[in-house]
Structures are given as C-alpha cells and as structure tokens.
Design an enzyme around this catalytic site. Sequence first.
Site, PDB file in Angstrom:
ATOM      1  N   ASP A   1       1.995 -41.315  13.652  1.00 27.40           N
ATOM      2  CA  ASP A   1       0.898 -40.554  14.252  1.00 27.40           C
ATOM      3  C   ASP A   1       1.411 -39.988  15.577  1.00 27.40           C
ATOM      4  O   ASP A   1       1.492 -40.694  16.575  1.00 27.40           O
ATOM      5  CB  ASP A   1      -0.301 -41.488  14.471  1.00 27.40           C
ATOM      6  CG  ASP A   1      -1.475 -40.797  15.169  1.00 27.40           C
ATOM      7  OD1 ASP A   1      -1.278 -39.701  15.730  1.00 27.40           O
ATOM      8  OD2 ASP A   1      -2.586 -41.372  15.160  1.00 27.40           O
TER       9      ASP A   1
ATOM     10  N   LYS B   1      -3.646 -32.372  18.661  1.00 22.48           N
ATOM     11  CA  LYS B   1      -3.769 -32.085  20.104  1.00 22.48           C
ATOM     12  C   LYS B   1      -2.961 -30.881  20.635  1.00 22.48           C
ATOM     13  O   LYS B   1      -3.487 -29.786  20.713  1.00 22.48           O
ATOM     14  CB  LYS B   1      -3.457 -33.342  20.909  1.00 22.48           C
ATOM     15  CG  LYS B   1      -4.539 -34.432  20.727  1.00 22.48           C
ATOM     16  CD  LYS B   1      -4.422 -35.531  21.767  1.00 22.48           C
ATOM     17  CE  LYS B   1      -5.637 -36.427  21.825  1.00 22.48           C
ATOM     18  NZ  LYS B   1      -5.692 -37.495  20.831  1.00 22.48           N
TER      19      LYS B   1
ATOM     20  N   PHE C   1      -4.584 -46.367  18.164  1.00 22.60           N
ATOM     21  CA  PHE C   1      -5.719 -45.456  18.026  1.00 22.60           C
ATOM     22  C   PHE C   1      -5.343 -44.347  17.057  1.00 22.60           C
ATOM     23  O   PHE C   1      -4.332 -43.667  17.243  1.00 22.60           O
ATOM     24  CB  PHE C   1      -6.114 -44.847  19.372  1.00 22.60           C
ATOM     25  CG  PHE C   1      -7.316 -43.934  19.258  1.00 22.60           C
ATOM     26  CD1 PHE C   1      -8.604 -44.458  19.216  1.00 22.60           C
ATOM     27  CD2 PHE C   1      -7.155 -42.555  19.139  1.00 22.60           C
ATOM     28  CE1 PHE C   1      -9.703 -43.620  19.070  1.00 22.60           C
ATOM     29  CE2 PHE C   1      -8.264 -41.714  18.998  1.00 22.60           C
ATOM     30  CZ  PHE C   1      -9.533 -42.251  18.964  1.00 22.60           C
TER      31      PHE C   1
HETATM   32  C1  LIG Z   1      -6.458 -38.124  19.816  1.00 18.31           C
HETATM   33  C2  LIG Z   1      -5.778 -38.950  18.809  1.00 18.31           C
HETATM   34  C3  LIG Z   1      -6.260 -39.041  17.495  1.00 18.31           C
HETATM   35  C4  LIG Z   1      -7.563 -38.406  17.059  1.00 18.31           C
HETATM   36  O1  LIG Z   1      -7.530 -37.020  17.185  1.00 18.31           O
HETATM   37  P1  LIG Z   1      -8.933 -36.214  17.177  1.00 18.31           P
HETATM   38  O2  LIG Z   1      -8.483 -34.776  17.238  1.00 18.31           O
HETATM   39  O3  LIG Z   1      -9.694 -36.656  18.363  1.00 18.31           O
HETATM   40  O4  LIG Z   1      -9.611 -36.530  15.922  1.00 18.31           O
HETATM   41  C5  LIG Z   1      -5.546 -39.792  16.587  1.00 18.31           C
HETATM   42  N1  LIG Z   1      -4.402 -40.399  16.937  1.00 18.31           N
HETATM   43  C6  LIG Z   1      -3.891 -40.322  18.181  1.00 18.31           C
HETATM   44  C7  LIG Z   1      -2.606 -41.001  18.496  1.00 18.31           C
HETATM   45  C8  LIG Z   1      -4.568 -39.606  19.159  1.00 18.31           C
HETATM   46  O5  LIG Z   1      -4.092 -39.560  20.404  1.00 18.31           O
END
Ligand SMILES: *Cc1c(COP(=O)(O)O)cnc(C)c1O
Length: 398
Positions: A223, A252, A139
Amino acid sequence: MSIETAWSDRFGDSLMKSMGSPFALLTRGDGCYVWDESGKQYLDFLAGIAVNSLGHAHPAFVEAVSHQSATLAHVSNYFTTSPQLELAERLKRITGAGAEGRVYFGNSGAEANEAAFKLARLNRRGSDRHRILAVHDSFHGRTMGALALTGKPALRDAFEPMPSGVEHIDSTIEALERSIDSSVSALILEPIKGEAGVVELPEGFLVRARELTAQHDVLLILDEIQTGAGRTGSWFAFEQFGIVPDAVTMAKGMGGGFPIGALVTFGWASELFQRGMHGSTFGGNPLATAVANAVLAEIESAGLVHNAAARGEEIMRIIRDIDSPHVAEVRGRGLLIGVGLTRPIAAAVSSAALDAGLIVNAANDSSIRIAPPLIVGDDEVRLFAERFRMALDAVPSA
Ligand SMILES: *Cc1c(COP(=O)(O)O)cnc(C)c1O
C-alpha cells in the site's frame, strides 16, 4: 454573528458527525501556501495529507483540468481514451511492472485497496487460501474491505463484523515466519506506516516478507497510497528496500488533488482478475487520468523526486538541530517525515503551528506528520524552520 461562528456552526449543522471540527475555512492556495477567510496565510506542510504534490494551483494542474474538462471529461468503461492509456502505460513504467503489468483505476485509496482485497481473494494457487495478513497499527482505508485490512481496532470496532479472513500480526520477522504458509493468499503492508506517525518496519522485514511470500505463492501487496508518487525520494518507497511486490496500490499524491487511485499488478498477479470481475463508473475517466498524467509528468520533468529526497534530508536535519525538549526523534524518508514527541502533545504542537502560520498534522497523540508539496524550495524550508521552532517554543514543557 462573526464569520467564524457562521462557518463552524454551518459545518456542525450540516456535515456528518463522523467529521472532526475543522481548524479553519480555507479560501485559496498558491504553491506551498494557503489562505483562510480572514486573509491569514499558512505555509502548507501537510499538502492535504500528501496529496498536493505540486502544491496549490500549479499551472500544469490547472491546464490539465481546464483542457481535459473542455475536451472530454467522462465516458463509460465501454470506451477508452488516450489519457487513460497513457496513464496506465506510465504507471507500468514508473512502478517497474513492465510489459506484464496491469492497471486498475479507482477514485481513492480505499478503492485501490478494495481492488487489492479482491485480488487477494482470487489467489487460490495450489490450495484453499482463506487467510490475508496485515500488520497491527496499519492503515488501509475506511471502506469495509480496506477497514478489515486496517490494523487499528478502534477504527473497526463499531463496524463489526468485518469481511472475514484478515489476520493482523506484529511487525516482526518472527511473526512473519510464524504466519506465512500456503493457507495465506496475500500479505498487505505499508512500506512506511503513514497514519501511524511515519513509522518504518524493522530492518530486513520487507526483504524477509518478499522471500517468504514468494516461497509460498503468497501475493505481496504494498500500500503506497501515501508513500508513492515520488514522496519518499523515489517513485515508490519499495525501491529503497530492494524488493519488487506483486501488486502496489496508490492514490493521494498521484492526482495532485484530483481524486484518483490505482492498483498495479506485476507478473503472475496480472493474470488473476478476469473479465467482469471488477469495475468502477468513474474509475480511469479521461479527466482524472489526464490530470494524473500532468502531475506525474511534471514530477518527472521538474526533478521533484530528487527534490523530495534532498529537501527531506534538509528538513530532517533542521528539526534535529532544533533544541526543543519536546522532540524525541525524527523519522521518515524524503518528504514524508514524522516527529516523535517526548509527551502526548501533538495536538498542542499542531495547534501552535497553525497560530504561527504553519500547517502540519498530529498523526497521533505523540507524533507530528510533515508532508509538504514536492515543490518546496529554499524559502519554504527557511520559513518552516522559523515557524516550527515558534510552535515548539509556544508549548510549555512539563
Ligand atoms: C490515505 C490512505 C489510505 C486511504 O485512502 P483514501 O483515499 O482516504 O481512501 C489507504 N492507505 C494508506 C496508506 C493511506 O495513507
């Protein structure tokens, strides 16, 4: 009309239909607790999905928002500010990117990954590199570039066609060896797949990914939007796998609830973006960067990275010791924990938890995700043990 009907009807009448129905209307928070409009208290072991690193209404967060908003909240990117410079320097230090590191600020995880996607396109080293690799079940966000990187077809299908060039491979060393060559510009990976239910890559996968990407001049982009900012028991999860990436994205937890995201590049990856190639109106403004500085400084001075490691071990041990027919396995590092269930009953478990006054989340049908604030202490861990056991007991066995 009861208050409950009132807020859920108002939500349904006015919020975009893409949003699921909310579980409650929350009115305030304090530390690891939040309260709903009826006055019911919940122990918050989701922390806004790994966002509220310092819990709710932490004095350091409140002070940073108040002071900076009363001083200078926003300027354009025609100007810089001390909080922006300080945060960029801090991120270079805590990622280990060092002197060669460079930082781009956005406002969310998706925006950080959009910047990473553009970075990947800029890698033309030695050949026409038209492929970007990501893994199945990953994701990376909901905007078009981040969505193209996301390895969940169900999220992408309605929005085809995607930006081109992205290929999803299996999370196996054989797939890496088969796929990486000089036609690839970048490989993007979550070191631990958060939205997939807190799932690690196979043993040795990240080390092999680093070797192969280095060998073929492919950018290794991590990521760490969910795993970063101390959550897994180190500043960034990659430290625990003994590798150094070419770029890392984060969001986050770094703002503790204030929207901010960043892309940090290492070494030669810092040479790719040139003047005018990317930007954001809000990105890196003094308010957001001052708050992120305060959050990260508090994580550092209060020893919360270590607390995440220690409390994580404790919570995982507690869950393993719960004698429940529903629990198949406990996964994760630090305070990013996945509970694999024996059947697809995650929604029932998280709903029973809410009834018991505990917020956790059904990351998918058969996984519960637990991601409390990094400040959790003895009392919260004890209360979690009690309420989580209650929730599991409330769900009938097959
Ligand atoms: C939450 C998340 C995203 C997206 O972040 P947003 O602030 O919701 O756009 C991308 N990659 C990972 C691994 C995430 O947990």
